[in-house]
Design an enzyme around this catalytic site. Structure first.
Site, short mmCIF file in Angstrom:
data_model
loop_
_atom_site.label_atom_id
_atom_site.label_comp_id
_atom_site.label_asym_id
_atom_site.label_seq_id
_atom_site.Cartn_x
_atom_site.Cartn_y
_atom_site.Cartn_z
N THR A 169 0.89 -1.16 0.00
CA THR A 169 0.00 0.00 0.00
C THR A 169 0.92 1.20 0.00
O THR A 169 2.06 1.09 0.44
CB THR A 169 -0.83 0.01 1.31
OG1 THR A 169 -1.64 -1.16 1.36
CG2 THR A 169 -1.71 1.23 1.47
N ARG A 197 -13.76 -7.56 -0.98
CA ARG A 197 -13.10 -7.31 0.32
C ARG A 197 -12.51 -5.88 0.34
O ARG A 197 -11.80 -5.49 -0.57
CB ARG A 197 -12.00 -8.35 0.52
CG ARG A 197 -11.14 -8.13 1.79
CD ARG A 197 -9.88 -7.36 1.48
NE ARG A 197 -8.96 -7.32 2.61
CZ ARG A 197 -7.85 -6.58 2.64
NH1 ARG A 197 -7.53 -5.84 1.60
NH2 ARG A 197 -7.07 -6.59 3.69
N GLY A 199 -10.02 -3.41 2.61
CA GLY A 199 -9.05 -3.44 3.70
C GLY A 199 -9.14 -2.18 4.56
O GLY A 199 -10.19 -1.52 4.61
N ASP A 200 -8.05 -1.87 5.22
CA ASP A 200 -8.03 -0.70 6.11
C ASP A 200 -7.83 0.61 5.36
O ASP A 200 -8.18 1.68 5.87
CB ASP A 200 -6.89 -0.85 7.13
CG ASP A 200 -5.52 -0.99 6.45
OD1 ASP A 200 -5.43 -1.65 5.39
OD2 ASP A 200 -4.54 -0.44 6.98
N THR A 220 0.20 0.37 6.48
CA THR A 220 0.28 -0.66 5.45
C THR A 220 0.38 -1.98 6.21
O THR A 220 0.74 -2.00 7.38
CB THR A 220 1.49 -0.50 4.53
OG1 THR A 220 2.68 -0.65 5.30
CG2 THR A 220 1.53 0.86 3.87
N GLY A 221 0.07 -3.07 5.53
CA GLY A 221 0.12 -4.37 6.20
C GLY A 221 -1.26 -5.00 6.21
O GLY A 221 -2.13 -4.62 5.42
N GLY A 223 -4.67 -5.41 6.60
CA GLY A 223 -5.69 -4.41 6.86
C GLY A 223 -6.72 -4.82 7.89
O GLY A 223 -7.23 -3.98 8.65
#
Ligand code: ASP
Length: 313
Positions: A169, A197, A199-200, A220-221, A223
């Site tokens: 991200t 889906r 994510g964050d 990032t990572g 989410g």
């Protein structure tokens, strides 16, 4: 501290442009949007914009959000197909609609009405990775319904977090001449994700948060972890409650330890305090972030504060 831009390391292609905008008197919002767009357009980056790795069915679905720390205005889009610069659509959601988040077909309709151009987002390189990772490994996965089995989900997760770099991200934070802070996040999400889906990255408070009075943070990572722990907002809230930037980052990382998660994964945060001092954290060693102040000719790349799962910092 004067003007500054902070980014995840893959923001290298955009940080110079973002700083140019600030130096010319542009807003933090303009700077983070422009920096993010250059990463979205970078075909080498397989986790953001064009060239991003696709979902389970081979469709590239993009998520993005933008926030301004003066007045806490924000806009976001999730699950957008066919539009290469979701960060700019997110900004238009913020400025043109009485909403914060548009998803899927509604976001695409709004992008079309707002005059954004469409493009093929799946590059041949990303298509080949998708085909090579999914074909033969999970031969029966013709329909998304197959994903319902937990053990298959586990296999899927392993595929998605393998060294093919299936995550990623971009984060941009900036503080402008007026002292306003802005933050931007854009991603193609977790590779091979279940269609639809989010994510964050498009969730304000999870992957992105910014408040002129206290500072800003972006993630990032994995989410799902940042959503469950409200990670970006937590960093800013901890600074509001009086913690230093480093303490706030460490505390937000430690919050993740409460999560029961068989898919436990990476979490990385970049942040700024209200005075424009930068820092970043990760639960993995050897990760970096970048920043550039108006007094610097070029960005600096620095290690992130490492906060491992057992809370050692
Ligand atoms: N945070 C992104 C997501 O969960 C992916 C990543 O940064 O690896 O969609």
């Amino acid at each position: 501290m004067g003007m500054i831009v902070v980014a995840s390391a893959n923001g290298r292609v955009g940080i110079g442009r973002a700083m140019e905008i600030l130096r010319a008197g542009g807003s933090a919002l303009d700077a983070v949007e422009a920096g993010t767009r250059l990463v979205e357009d970078n075909l080498e980056d397989s986790s953001v914009g064009t060239g991003g790795l696709p979902n389970l069915l081979g469709d590239v679905e993009l998520d993005a959000s933008i926030m301004e720390g003066k007045g806490l205005r924000s806009g976001a889009v999730a699950g957008v197909k066919g539009y290469p610069n979701p960060i700019s659509i997110a900004r238009r959601v913020m400025t043109d609609l009485p909403h914060v988040l548009l998803v899927g077909a509604g976001a695409e309709r709004f992008a079309r009405e707002s005059g954004f151009h469409t493009a093929e987002l799946l590059t041949e390189a990303s298509r080949q990775v998708w085909e090579s990772r999914l074909a033969g490994v999970l031969p029966g996965w013709a329909t998304p319904a197959d994903v319902r089995y937990f053990d298959e989900m586990r296999k899927w997760s392993q595929l998605a977090t393998d060294p093919e770099k299936a995550g990623g991200t971009v984060n941009f934070l900036a503080k402008d001449r007026d002292g306003t802070i802005a933050s931007a996040v854009s991603t193609s999400g977790w590779a091979w994700k279940y269609p639809g889906r989010a994510g964050d990255s498009p969730i304000i408070g999870a992957g992105n948060y910014c408040d002129n009075r206290y500072g800003a943070a972006a993630c990032t990572g994995r989410g799902e972890m940042a959503i469950r722990a409200a990670t970006a907002r937590s960093v800013v809230l901890y600074m509001k409650l009086g913690m230093s930037l480093a303490e706030a980052l460490a505390e937000a990382m430690r919050d993740l330890e409460a999560l029961e998660d068989p898919f436990w994964g990476r979490m990385n945060i970049v942040a700024l305090d209200r005075d424009g001092n930068p820092a970043a954290a990760s639960n993995y060693p050897d990760t970096t972030y970048i920043y550039q102040t108006d007094g610097m000719d070029r960005y600096a790349e620095e290690p992130r504060l490492v906060v491992t799962r057992n809370g050692q910092g």
